[in-house]
Design a protein around this motif. Structure first.
Motif, short mmCIF file in Angstrom:
data_model
loop_
_atom_site.label_atom_id
_atom_site.label_comp_id
_atom_site.label_asym_id
_atom_site.label_seq_id
_atom_site.Cartn_x
_atom_site.Cartn_y
_atom_site.Cartn_z
N THR B 219 0.82 -1.21 0.00
CA THR B 219 0.00 0.00 0.00
C THR B 219 0.85 1.26 0.00
N HIS B 220 2.12 1.11 0.40
CA HIS B 220 2.98 2.28 0.52
C HIS B 220 4.30 2.01 -0.18
N LEU B 221 4.63 2.84 -1.17
CA LEU B 221 5.86 2.64 -1.92
C LEU B 221 6.61 3.95 -2.04
N SER B 222 7.88 3.93 -1.67
CA SER B 222 8.69 5.14 -1.77
C SER B 222 10.04 4.80 -2.41
N LEU B 223 10.36 5.48 -3.50
CA LEU B 223 11.61 5.22 -4.21
C LEU B 223 12.40 6.51 -4.33
N SER B 224 13.69 6.43 -4.00
CA SER B 224 14.54 7.61 -4.10
C SER B 224 15.81 7.28 -4.87
N ASN B 225 16.27 8.25 -5.63
CA ASN B 225 17.54 8.12 -6.35
C ASN B 225 17.62 6.86 -7.21
N LEU B 226 16.59 6.64 -7.95
CA LEU B 226 16.59 5.49 -8.85
C LEU B 226 16.31 5.93 -10.27
N LYS B 227 16.91 5.21 -11.19
CA LYS B 227 16.58 5.43 -12.60
C LYS B 227 15.82 4.21 -13.09
N PHE B 228 14.76 4.48 -13.82
CA PHE B 228 14.01 3.35 -14.35
C PHE B 228 13.31 3.74 -15.63
N GLU B 229 12.86 2.74 -16.35
CA GLU B 229 12.07 2.97 -17.54
C GLU B 229 10.65 3.32 -17.12
N ASN B 230 10.02 4.19 -17.88
CA ASN B 230 8.64 4.54 -17.55
C ASN B 230 7.73 3.32 -17.50
N GLU B 231 7.98 2.39 -18.43
CA GLU B 231 7.13 1.20 -18.48
C GLU B 231 7.21 0.42 -17.17
N TRP B 232 8.40 0.45 -16.58
CA TRP B 232 8.59 -0.30 -15.34
C TRP B 232 7.64 0.21 -14.26
N LEU B 233 7.58 1.54 -14.14
CA LEU B 233 6.72 2.10 -13.11
C LEU B 233 5.24 1.92 -13.47
N GLU B 234 4.96 2.09 -14.76
CA GLU B 234 3.57 1.88 -15.22
C GLU B 234 3.10 0.48 -14.85
N ASP B 235 3.91 -0.51 -15.19
CA ASP B 235 3.55 -1.90 -14.89
C ASP B 235 3.40 -2.10 -13.40
N LEU B 236 4.35 -1.52 -12.68
CA LEU B 236 4.37 -1.70 -11.24
C LEU B 236 3.08 -1.20 -10.60
N VAL B 237 2.72 0.02 -10.94
CA VAL B 237 1.52 0.60 -10.34
C VAL B 237 0.29 -0.22 -10.73
N TYR B 238 0.31 -0.71 -11.95
CA TYR B 238 -0.81 -1.52 -12.42
C TYR B 238 -0.92 -2.82 -11.61
N GLU B 239 0.27 -3.36 -11.26
CA GLU B 239 0.28 -4.65 -10.55
C GLU B 239 0.05 -4.52 -9.05
N LEU B 240 0.00 -3.30 -8.57
CA LEU B 240 -0.20 -3.10 -7.14
C LEU B 240 -1.55 -2.43 -6.90
N PRO B 241 -2.60 -3.20 -6.95
CA PRO B 241 -3.95 -2.61 -6.93
C PRO B 241 -4.29 -1.89 -5.63
#
Lengths: 163, 367
Positions: B219-241
């Motif tokens: 329910t709670h996600l915090s990421l700092s100082n990371l580089k990632f592909e946009n798709e990665w975050l898109e997928d992630l948020v989608y998979e964490l309902p």
């Protein structure tokens, strides 16, 4: 003449002057048991009168008494002396009242008498160890100044210590 | 000649008749009290917090290297939460080792919070013993530690995990790229946790391919100082309902060309990357990005300059507001704000349905 001059150079005397004007004349080897005096002697070299405005004569006297005992015993360092020292230390702190203990500790700390600070803090600790809070308050005349409910809150917060 | 040691203090009254009922011990300087307490069992020291207000926090302030190492009996019994916040110096390694041992061996600690601060980034505390022989943790917060391995991990009860500047041994790092692969792999393994609800990760500025997809309960996600592909975050948020709160600090440049759907989102916090210039492209990207955040009830934006959010009026005429339903907006900034910059107007255009708007800057900059 030349033969006598060799014996007179061995002991140097220092004058220590307390806040109330009382002065003590002590051998350098005794006074330098105190870190603060030792530093001054090493730095200043030639100074013979040292003024200690933060220590009252009564307590400076006691500190120096302790130094004297320990300086003497350091010169001949056999094991038996260790025991004598310990016994002497025990007697030294045995019947100290709160007031004397406090001023002595402050003086020893101010004069960087590390071993004496250890001895005195250990003495205070021995009056605390294994005692109930009420007993400690009584021994040291500590007045509880908590607001209503605060004490209960502390008990609750660290309940593991009060079980 | 005469020399004086320090300055004289106030003359004291040594009359014993008057001082018999005086509390002397509480008047001692803290260093001497600490010295005394170093000869007292820790449990007694903690109990002394009941003496008076002066003593209430004394047990906490005894420096670690002066404390007696006799806490084992305490941790054996009922301590369930252990927090160690300490500065790392080479000379206190054994002290830290000792405390970690107490916290992790034969104890019932469920919440472990270790923060070992270091001022030299390359020299951090190296954990010699295996922290992870326990698997009863529900909350694990590690900051500033180096491990030789994180293998054989098993935390079936873990609900909250926070990793900040946690590293694997430098020996592994010299094997170049494979280091990050293995590190991320290990964390991903760690994250194959069915109960995890909160994950905080602050790494170096490194590329991220964390696999969080098995953390369905997050329910709670915090990421700092990371580089990632946009798709990665898109997928992630989608998979964490169940995701309710998402924080992105100093991650990617603006997330343009990004879309996010999160039905349960309550709070999004973003620290925006500082662009070299606020050219047209910046504002296009910004609008693109903000549109995705309208799914959240509340939004915090951290910006480096107010200019970053003041969209030129020609944009406002042509485009639609990106956050039409957002209720609460908070803007943080490091810079001084000018009173008539138009930031407020710009924000009200960005999010026209706002119920609350706050613009804040750090205390130190307040006038």
């Amino acid at each position: 003449m030349s033969s006598s001059s060799t014996t007179t150079t061995t002991t140097r005397l220092l004058m220590l002057k307390a806040s109330d004007g009382v002065t003590f004349e002590v051998e350098e080897a005794v006074a330098t048991k105190l870190g603060a005096i030792n530093n001054m002697v090493e730095e200043e070299g030639s100074e013979d009168l040292i003024c200690l405005p933060n220590v009252n004569g009564k307590f400076l006297g006691m500190v120096l008494e302790w130094c004297k005992k320990h300086a003497n015993n350091n010169t001949n360092s056999d094991k038996g002396n260790d025991e004598v020292n310990k016994w002497w230390d025990k007697e030294f702190v045995m019947d100290l009242d709160q007031n004397t203990l406090y001023h002595l500790l402050m003086a020893a700390d101010y004069l960087s008498g590390t071993e004496l600070v250890d001895l005195l803090t250990e003495k205070v600790a021995s009056m605390i160890r294994g005692k109930k809070v009420e007993e400690i308050r009584e021994t040291f005349k500590i007045k509880s100044d908590f607001l209503p409910g605060q004490e209960e809150e502390i008990r609750k917060k660290n309940s593991w210590a009060f079980e | 000649t005469l020399i004086c040691l320090l300055q004289p203090t106030e003359p004291e009254d040594f009359d014993e008749g008057n001082t018999i009922e005086v509390d002397r011990i509480s008047a001692l300087p803290e260093t001497l009290i600490h010295h005394i307490l170093s000869f007292v069992p820790t449990l007694d020291v903690v109990r002394m917090s009941l003496l008076s207000r002066r003593w209430r926090h004394m047990w906490r302030s005894v420096p670690l290297d002066q404390r007696r190492n006799d806490m084992l009996n305490v941790t054996d019994t009922s301590v369930t939460s252990f927090k160690l916040d300490i500065k790392f110096y080479p000379f206190n390694i054994t002290t830290i080792d000792h405390w970690l041992n107490l916290a992790t061996h034969r104890s019932k600690v469920k919440e472990l919070d270790l923060c070992i601060r270091t001022e030299v980034p390359r020299k951090s505390y190296y954990s010699h013993h295996d922290l992870f022989t326990l698997n009863s943790f529900t909350s694990l917060k590690l900051c500033g530690m180096t491990f030789n391995s994180l293998h054989s991990l098993s935390f079936p009860s873990l609900i909250s995990l926070s990793l900040e500047n946690v590293r694997l041994d430098d020996q592994f790092r010299t094997r170049a790229l494979s280091f990050w692969k293995s590190f991320m792999g290990i964390i991903s393994q760690l994250l194959r946790l069915k109960l995890l609800q909160s994950f905080v990760y602050n790494g170096g500025p490194f590329y991220c391919d964390l696999n969080l997809s098995s953390c369905e309960t997050l329910t709670h996600l915090s990421l700092s100082n990371l580089k990632f592909e946009n798709e990665w975050l898109e997928d992630l948020v989608y998979e964490l309902p169940l995701l309710e709160s998402l924080s992105l600090w100093n991650c990617n440049y603006l997330l343009s060309d990004f879309s996010m759907t999160a039905t349960n989102m309550l709070q999004v916090n973003v620290k925006l990357h500082n662009p070299r210039s606020h050219a047209m492209q910046w504002y296009f990207n910004l609008l693109d990005f903000l549109i995705n955040l309208d799914c959240s009830r509340s939004l915090s934006l951290h910006i480096h300059s107010e200019e970053a959010l003041i969209l030129p009026s020609k944009f406002r005429r042509v485009c639609r507001s990106p956050l039409p339903t957002l209720k609460h907006l908070k803007v943080w900034t490091d810079c001084l704000l000018s009173s008539n910059s138009g930031l407020r107007d710009a924000l009200l255009w960005i999010a026209p349905s706002l119920e609350t708007l706050s613009i804040e800057r750090p205390e130190s900059l307040s006038v």
